[in-house]
Scaffold this motif. Structure first.
Motif, PDB file in Angstrom:
ATOM      1  N   LEU A  53       5.977   1.094 -12.878  1.00  0.00           N
ATOM      2  CA  LEU A  53       5.863   1.019 -11.424  1.00  0.00           C
ATOM      3  C   LEU A  53       5.555   2.408 -10.881  1.00  0.00           C
ATOM      4  O   LEU A  53       5.954   3.406 -11.470  1.00  0.00           O
ATOM      5  CB  LEU A  53       7.157   0.477 -10.813  1.00  0.00           C
ATOM      6  N   PRO A  54       4.856   2.507  -9.765  1.00  0.00           N
ATOM      7  CA  PRO A  54       4.349   1.400  -8.943  1.00  0.00           C
ATOM      8  C   PRO A  54       3.132   0.734  -9.571  1.00  0.00           C
ATOM      9  O   PRO A  54       2.413   1.342 -10.361  1.00  0.00           O
ATOM     10  CB  PRO A  54       3.976   2.094  -7.633  1.00  0.00           C
ATOM     11  N   ASN A 155       6.966  -6.585  -4.088  1.00  0.00           N
ATOM     12  CA  ASN A 155       7.282  -6.259  -2.707  1.00  0.00           C
ATOM     13  C   ASN A 155       6.726  -4.899  -2.293  1.00  0.00           C
ATOM     14  O   ASN A 155       6.089  -4.777  -1.237  1.00  0.00           O
ATOM     15  CB  ASN A 155       8.804  -6.296  -2.519  1.00  0.00           C
ATOM     16  N   ASP A 156       6.940  -3.883  -3.103  1.00  0.00           N
ATOM     17  CA  ASP A 156       6.490  -2.549  -2.738  1.00  0.00           C
ATOM     18  C   ASP A 156       4.968  -2.479  -2.655  1.00  0.00           C
ATOM     19  O   ASP A 156       4.416  -1.768  -1.802  1.00  0.00           O
ATOM     20  CB  ASP A 156       6.986  -1.513  -3.749  1.00  0.00           C
ATOM     21  N   THR A 157       4.298  -3.215  -3.528  1.00  0.00           N
ATOM     22  CA  THR A 157       2.839  -3.181  -3.530  1.00  0.00           C
ATOM     23  C   THR A 157       2.286  -3.853  -2.281  1.00  0.00           C
ATOM     24  O   THR A 157       1.398  -3.315  -1.602  1.00  0.00           O
ATOM     25  CB  THR A 157       2.281  -3.856  -4.794  1.00  0.00           C
ATOM     26  N   TRP A 158       2.781  -5.032  -1.954  1.00  0.00           N
ATOM     27  CA  TRP A 158       2.285  -5.747  -0.780  1.00  0.00           C
ATOM     28  C   TRP A 158       2.581  -4.992   0.515  1.00  0.00           C
ATOM     29  O   TRP A 158       1.830  -5.115   1.488  1.00  0.00           O
ATOM     30  CB  TRP A 158       2.887  -7.145  -0.724  1.00  0.00           C
ATOM     31  N   LEU A 159       3.650  -4.214   0.540  1.00  0.00           N
ATOM     32  CA  LEU A 159       4.009  -3.483   1.753  1.00  0.00           C
ATOM     33  C   LEU A 159       3.357  -2.103   1.826  1.00  0.00           C
ATOM     34  O   LEU A 159       3.482  -1.424   2.846  1.00  0.00           O
ATOM     35  CB  LEU A 159       5.536  -3.349   1.852  1.00  0.00           C
ATOM     36  N   ASP A 160       2.675  -1.704   0.783  1.00  0.00           N
ATOM     37  CA  ASP A 160       1.936  -0.443   0.812  1.00  0.00           C
ATOM     38  C   ASP A 160       0.729  -0.611   1.740  1.00  0.00           C
ATOM     39  O   ASP A 160      -0.049  -1.555   1.579  1.00  0.00           O
ATOM     40  CB  ASP A 160       1.474  -0.086  -0.599  1.00  0.00           C
TER      41      ASP A 160
END
Length: 239
Positions: A53-54, A155-160
């Motif tokens: 990750l990421p 989650n972190d990818t979609w919210l980037d």
């Protein structure tokens, strides 16, 4: 699994899913269709190896372009009906658009994302707020040591903010195999625009279904309707 020309139902799970989270749906569809099914957890999910990750912003395209062909080859599948849900549906469509070997015979896309909608980002942000206290213990039952990898990789990818550039609508015209796209009328992660994008963009035969009283997981909320739609899709292939 030996090489065969018989179509194999290949199930591609959602962004927080795994092989186990399909529950008995693949077995039920396979039994009704009289076809074999292949279900697996992508890297970073379930009992598969973790991923660093990421995740890259184009992780869905990489899964479709680079990983899925290797999985199908390793499994000896040379005739596939892709059944994808959410992220898995996006992967199925992108792979079908780039399939040069004629392996993909048809696609059932359940709640796909071909572009990023603001309401989807807002819904994913709400999930982040409840993860540690409520969602993580439930997901851990299915992802084990991968639970944080699975959640944050999605989650972190979609919210980037960079992920907003995710755009696969131009690829849809390359899809000539039959496609059925299914979405719940009450989908909390997508609007009708996702269904319309697939229906209007695919070059081959396409059927669009909007299910009432159904959220983001049609295979759970309306399993009989989804099963029947998949059977209609594959009937010309299996005779």
């Amino acid at each position: 699994m030996p090489l065969t020309d018989t179509p194999v139902l290949v199930f591609l799970h959602e962004g927080l899913g795994s092989a186990a989270l399909w529950r008995d749906f693949p077995d039920r569809v396979a039994a009704a269709a009289g076809l074999p099914a292949f279900v697996y957890s992508r890297r970073g999910y379930g009992g598969s190896d973790p991923v660093p990750l990421p995740r890259p912003m184009d992780y869905l395209e990489r899964e479709a372009r680079d990983v899925l062909p290797l999985v199908l080859e390793a499994a000896g599948i040379r005739s596939a009906v892709l059944v994808g849900h959410s992220d898995g549906a996006t992967i199925a469509l992108v792979h079908a658009a780039q399939d040069r070997g004629g392996v993909v015979r048809a696609v059932a896309a359940l709640a796909p994302h071909t572009f990023v909608e603001d309401m989807c980002v807002a819904a994913i942000a709400k999930v982040r707020d409840t993860y540690a206290e409520h969602l993580r213990p439930r997901l851990a039952r299915h992802h084990g040591a991968n639970v944080d990898c699975a959640f944050h990789g999605w989650n972190d990818t979609w919210l980037d903010p960079r992920f907003k550039a995710m755009e696969y609508r131009p690829l849809l015209a390359n899809i000539t195999v039959p496609v059925t796209v299914i979405q719940g009328a009450d989908d909390e992660y997508a609007t009708r625009a996702q269904v319309d994008a697939v229906a209007d963009g695919v070059s081959g035969p396409v059927r669009a279904i909007l299910l009432p009283d159904c959220g983001h997981s049609p295979q759970r909320d309306q399993p009989e309707a989804v099963t029947n739609a998949i059977l209609d899709l594959i009937r010309p292939l299996s005779g």
